[in-house]
Design a protein around this motif. Sequence first.
Motif, PDB file in Angstrom:
ATOM      1  N   ALA A  35       0.530  -1.692   0.057  1.00 41.27           N
ATOM      2  CA  ALA A  35      -0.181  -0.243   0.227  1.00 41.27           C
ATOM      3  C   ALA A  35       0.477   1.457   0.143  1.00 41.27           C
ATOM      4  O   ALA A  35       0.692   1.966  -0.649  1.00 41.27           O
ATOM      5  CB  ALA A  35      -0.941  -0.062   1.289  1.00 41.27           C
ATOM      6  N   ASP A  36       2.030   1.353   0.848  1.00 43.26           N
ATOM      7  CA  ASP A  36       2.348   2.457   1.344  1.00 43.26           C
ATOM      8  C   ASP A  36       3.901   2.642  -0.271  1.00 43.26           C
ATOM      9  O   ASP A  36       4.162   3.259  -0.984  1.00 43.26           O
ATOM     10  CB  ASP A  36       3.119   2.157   2.020  1.00 43.26           C
ATOM     11  N   GLY A  37       4.369   1.192  -0.564  1.00 46.73           N
ATOM     12  CA  GLY A  37       5.607   1.446  -1.369  1.00 46.73           C
ATOM     13  C   GLY A  37       6.794   1.264  -1.077  1.00 46.73           C
ATOM     14  O   GLY A  37       7.545   1.359  -1.640  1.00 46.73           O
ATOM     15  N   THR A  38       7.050   0.646   0.716  1.00 45.59           N
ATOM     16  CA  THR A  38       7.984   1.344   1.353  1.00 45.59           C
ATOM     17  C   THR A  38       8.607   0.117   0.972  1.00 45.59           C
ATOM     18  O   THR A  38       8.093  -1.193   1.030  1.00 45.59           O
ATOM     19  CB  THR A  38       8.441   1.741   2.654  1.00 45.59           C
ATOM     20  N   THR A  39       9.664  -0.471   1.495  1.00 46.96           N
ATOM     21  CA  THR A  39      10.810  -1.502   1.394  1.00 46.96           C
ATOM     22  C   THR A  39      12.380  -1.396   2.984  1.00 46.96           C
ATOM     23  O   THR A  39      12.029  -2.434   2.972  1.00 46.96           O
ATOM     24  CB  THR A  39      10.934  -1.989  -0.097  1.00 46.96           C
ATOM     25  N   GLY A  40      12.041  -0.692   2.804  1.00 44.01           N
ATOM     26  CA  GLY A  40      13.679  -0.116   3.480  1.00 44.01           C
ATOM     27  C   GLY A  40      12.999  -1.062   4.742  1.00 44.01           C
ATOM     28  O   GLY A  40      13.980  -1.609   5.130  1.00 44.01           O
ATOM     29  N   THR A  41      12.416  -1.279   5.728  1.00 37.48           N
ATOM     30  CA  THR A  41      12.239  -0.882   6.869  1.00 37.48           C
ATOM     31  C   THR A  41      11.262  -3.115   7.445  1.00 37.48           C
ATOM     32  O   THR A  41      11.036  -2.889   7.934  1.00 37.48           O
ATOM     33  CB  THR A  41      11.977  -0.215   7.758  1.00 37.48           C
ATOM     34  N   THR A  42      10.803  -2.859   6.115  1.00 38.66           N
ATOM     35  CA  THR A  42       9.438  -3.440   5.896  1.00 38.66           C
ATOM     36  C   THR A  42       9.883  -5.812   5.655  1.00 38.66           C
ATOM     37  O   THR A  42       9.296  -6.409   6.528  1.00 38.66           O
ATOM     38  CB  THR A  42       8.776  -3.752   4.715  1.00 38.66           C
ATOM     39  N   VAL A  43      11.604  -5.287   5.192  1.00 36.58           N
ATOM     40  CA  VAL A  43      11.831  -6.370   5.642  1.00 36.58           C
ATOM     41  C   VAL A  43      12.168  -6.763   7.171  1.00 36.58           C
ATOM     42  O   VAL A  43      11.920  -8.349   7.569  1.00 36.58           O
ATOM     43  CB  VAL A  43      13.211  -6.819   4.658  1.00 36.58           C
ATOM     44  N   SER A  44      12.910  -5.523   8.004  1.00 39.78           N
ATOM     45  CA  SER A  44      13.303  -6.092   9.362  1.00 39.78           C
ATOM     46  C   SER A  44      11.849  -6.098  10.225  1.00 39.78           C
ATOM     47  O   SER A  44      11.655  -6.693  11.023  1.00 39.78           O
ATOM     48  CB  SER A  44      13.564  -4.954   9.743  1.00 39.78           C
ATOM     49  N   ALA A  45      10.149  -5.634   9.753  1.00 37.25           N
ATOM     50  CA  ALA A  45       9.283  -5.637   9.951  1.00 37.25           C
ATOM     51  C   ALA A  45       8.971  -6.333   9.818  1.00 37.25           C
ATOM     52  O   ALA A  45       7.721  -7.197  10.429  1.00 37.25           O
ATOM     53  CB  ALA A  45       8.288  -4.264   9.386  1.00 37.25           C
ATOM     54  N   PHE A  46       9.021  -7.788   8.629  1.00 34.14           N
ATOM     55  CA  PHE A  46       8.325  -8.780   8.620  1.00 34.14           C
ATOM     56  C   PHE A  46       8.965  -9.687   8.599  1.00 34.14           C
ATOM     57  O   PHE A  46       8.415 -10.581   9.971  1.00 34.14           O
ATOM     58  CB  PHE A  46       8.351  -9.152   6.379  1.00 34.14           C
ATOM     59  N   SER A  47      10.412 -10.114   9.500  1.00 33.01           N
ATOM     60  CA  SER A  47      10.845 -11.107   9.420  1.00 33.01           C
ATOM     61  C   SER A  47      11.330 -11.231  10.823  1.00 33.01           C
ATOM     62  O   SER A  47      11.648 -11.635  11.446  1.00 33.01           O
ATOM     63  CB  SER A  47      12.275 -11.083   9.110  1.00 33.01           C
ATOM     64  N   PHE A  48      11.201  -9.822  12.112  1.00 34.18           N
ATOM     65  CA  PHE A  48      11.291 -10.110  13.168  1.00 34.18           C
ATOM     66  C   PHE A  48      10.429 -10.109  13.890  1.00 34.18           C
ATOM     67  O   PHE A  48      10.480 -12.284  14.348  1.00 34.18           O
ATOM     68  CB  PHE A  48      11.536  -8.823  13.580  1.00 34.18           C
ATOM     69  N   PRO A  49       8.769 -10.839  13.866  1.00 32.73           N
ATOM     70  CA  PRO A  49       7.913 -11.015  14.382  1.00 32.73           C
ATOM     71  C   PRO A  49       7.752 -12.503  13.523  1.00 32.73           C
ATOM     72  O   PRO A  49       7.052 -13.634  14.200  1.00 32.73           O
ATOM     73  CB  PRO A  49       6.221 -10.916  14.150  1.00 32.73           C
ATOM     74  N   LEU A  50       7.629 -12.998  12.570  1.00 31.74           N
ATOM     75  CA  LEU A  50       7.918 -14.044  11.896  1.00 31.74           C
ATOM     76  C   LEU A  50       8.634 -15.396  12.316  1.00 31.74           C
ATOM     77  O   LEU A  50       9.146 -16.466  13.029  1.00 31.74           O
ATOM     78  CB  LEU A  50       8.549 -13.673  10.539  1.00 31.74           C
TER      79      LEU A  50
END
Length: 68
Positions: A35-50
């Motif tokens: 939705a936002d088109g951001t990718t910088g923090t998305t990887v860490s925001a996805f991988s940490f809780p997963l």
Amino acid sequence: MFNPATGPETTHMILAALMVAGFGVASGTPWRSCADGTTGTTVSAFSFPLTGAAIVVLTRCDCHSSSD
């Protein structure tokens, strides 16, 4: 109200709640990234809780094994 199974059942429920919360946060992160088109923090925001939820799953995978 309290019996010998209270400790293991309470631990199981707390770890299950952490696992569900981790997978819930991880599942919402890619949607927000699209939705936002951001990718910088998305990887860490996805991988940490997963990763955290996956570790909980691995620690609890033998809790219902029978000792026959």
